[in-house]
Design a protein around this motif. Structure first.
Motif, PDB file in Angstrom:
ATOM      1  N   SER A 109      -8.014  -7.189   3.994  1.00  0.00           N
ATOM      2  CA  SER A 109      -8.602  -6.265   3.355  1.00  0.00           C
ATOM      3  C   SER A 109     -10.176  -6.605   3.256  1.00  0.00           C
ATOM      4  O   SER A 109     -10.650  -7.821   3.445  1.00  0.00           O
ATOM      5  CB  SER A 109      -8.075  -6.019   1.760  1.00  0.00           C
ATOM      6  N   TYR A 114      -8.424  -3.935  -2.720  1.00  0.00           N
ATOM      7  CA  TYR A 114      -7.178  -4.532  -2.399  1.00  0.00           C
ATOM      8  C   TYR A 114      -6.841  -5.900  -2.345  1.00  0.00           C
ATOM      9  O   TYR A 114      -6.332  -6.373  -1.501  1.00  0.00           O
ATOM     10  CB  TYR A 114      -6.804  -3.957  -0.753  1.00  0.00           C
ATOM     11  N   PRO A 119      -2.118  -5.477   1.156  1.00  0.00           N
ATOM     12  CA  PRO A 119      -2.913  -4.701   1.448  1.00  0.00           C
ATOM     13  C   PRO A 119      -3.116  -3.952   2.739  1.00  0.00           C
ATOM     14  O   PRO A 119      -3.819  -2.857   2.615  1.00  0.00           O
ATOM     15  CB  PRO A 119      -4.381  -5.794   1.403  1.00  0.00           C
ATOM     16  N   TRP A 122      -0.943  -0.704   2.128  1.00  0.00           N
ATOM     17  CA  TRP A 122      -1.360   0.069   1.341  1.00  0.00           C
ATOM     18  C   TRP A 122      -2.806   0.821   1.906  1.00  0.00           C
ATOM     19  O   TRP A 122      -3.055   2.132   1.530  1.00  0.00           O
ATOM     20  CB  TRP A 122      -1.856  -0.601   0.173  1.00  0.00           C
ATOM     21  N   THR A 201      -3.343  -4.092  -5.412  1.00  0.00           N
ATOM     22  CA  THR A 201      -2.109  -3.593  -4.889  1.00  0.00           C
ATOM     23  C   THR A 201      -0.883  -4.344  -5.201  1.00  0.00           C
ATOM     24  O   THR A 201      -0.834  -5.365  -5.747  1.00  0.00           O
ATOM     25  CB  THR A 201      -2.299  -3.718  -3.178  1.00  0.00           C
TER      26      THR A 201
END
Length: 311
Positions: A109, A114, A119, A122, A201
């Motif tokens: 990320s 994140y 990550p 997400w 996350t």
């Protein structure tokens, strides 16, 4: 450099391969213990272990890396740096500070956004326009260390968790090798993370894919992509799990309750959501193969007005 590499899943394999190809001496590969899988409980090696075996590298698989006896074991390799990519265990300070260059982490990320688990998935689920990799100097916090280098890529409109995972694994491998070269040349200036910009996350479980049809169509479509290929977004049809692998948000407006099938076209099952409609394009009924919606409808009698429900 003499490198101790720590990693476990597919995401880490490219980094290990890149280290070997770049001429670094990988003196030890540390990965998670083998796990039984399937009904037969056959032992399965981690992807990183498979890669290490292919390169003839020494492998270490501790149940808990934090155990005191592991400290002198790792010290004897006299490594210059430890490279960590999705290893799956928290490292104690004694290991973080063991080598001259410390522990360098490949994180999927653009930190500080994140931090934590999953990550990449997400980023798709949340509809991010950009994703990337950060090479970070590890400290005792969770993804809180100084940032060494970053690389950003644009998230495609049809991006899945799997496709972004593959792209960032390649980016991370290349960036890690570049970063080690810069570190040796003294050309890296660590940048502290701004904790006020940090987001965290959470782990993604199979249950997370259970679709709530009262959510907007755009959110459900991103969920479908983010959870492809694992654990997949799903709903219930005739009391059976019904996975959705590909979907498209429609501008059409229908007067119906969320979860209701409102139209059946040649190649799509159109479902009303809490906001807008969603065309299901690739699906899989429990016990059946994954297939396009047109093929599914030719073998399964669906009717407008049928409801999909949460499992």
């Amino acid at each position: 450099m003499r490198v101790i590499f720590m990693g476990t899943p597919d995401f880490a394999v490219g980094t290990l391969e890149a280290l070997c190809e770049a001429g670094h001496e990988v003196v030890l590969v540390v990965t998670q213990p083998d796990k039984p899988k399937g009904r037969g409980k056959n032992v399965q090696f981690s992807p990183v272990k498979e890669c290490a075996l292919a390169h003839g590298l020494e492998i270490f698989q501790p149940k808990r890396i934090r155990e005191p006896e592991n400290i002198p074991f790792l010290q004897k390799y006299n490594a210059d740096v430890m490279v960590v990519a999705a290893f799956g265990q928290i490292l104690p300070k004694e290991i973080l500070d063991m080598t001259p260059y410390g522990c360098i982490n490949v994180h999927g990320s653009l930190l500080p956004k994140y931090r934590g688990a999953a990550p990449i998935q997400w980023a798709v689920i949340n509809g991010e326009e950009f994703a990337g990799v950060t090479i970070m100097q590890m400290d005792i916090g969770v993804d809180t260390g100084d940032m060494l280098t970053k690389r950003e890529i644009r998230v495609a409109e049809d991006e899945t968790g799997g496709s972004l995972f593959d792209r960032l694994a390649k980016v991370g491998a290349e960036l890690l090798v570049e970063t080690l070269d810069l570190l040796q040349e003294g050309k890296v200036k660590p940048v502290p993370q701004n904790p006020e910009e940090a987001t965290h996350t959470r782990m993604i479980s199979k249950e997370f894919g259970n679709i709530d049809w009262t959510r907007p169509a755009v959110e459900i479509e991103r969920l479908v992509r983010g959870l492809n290929p694992w654990p997949s977004a799903f709903t219930s049809l005739d009391h059976k799990t019904f996975k959705i692998w590909k979907a498209k948000v429609l501008d059409n407006h229908y007067e119906a309750e969320p979860g209701a099938i409102v139209e059946l076209t040649k190649d799509a099952i159109v479902v009303q959501t809490g906001e807008g409609a969603l065309a299901l394009l690739e699906v899989q009924l429990e016990g059946k193969k994954r297939m396009d919606a047109g093929s599914f409808m030719r073998g399964y009698a669906l009717e407008v007005g049928t409801f999909f429900n949460r499992v």
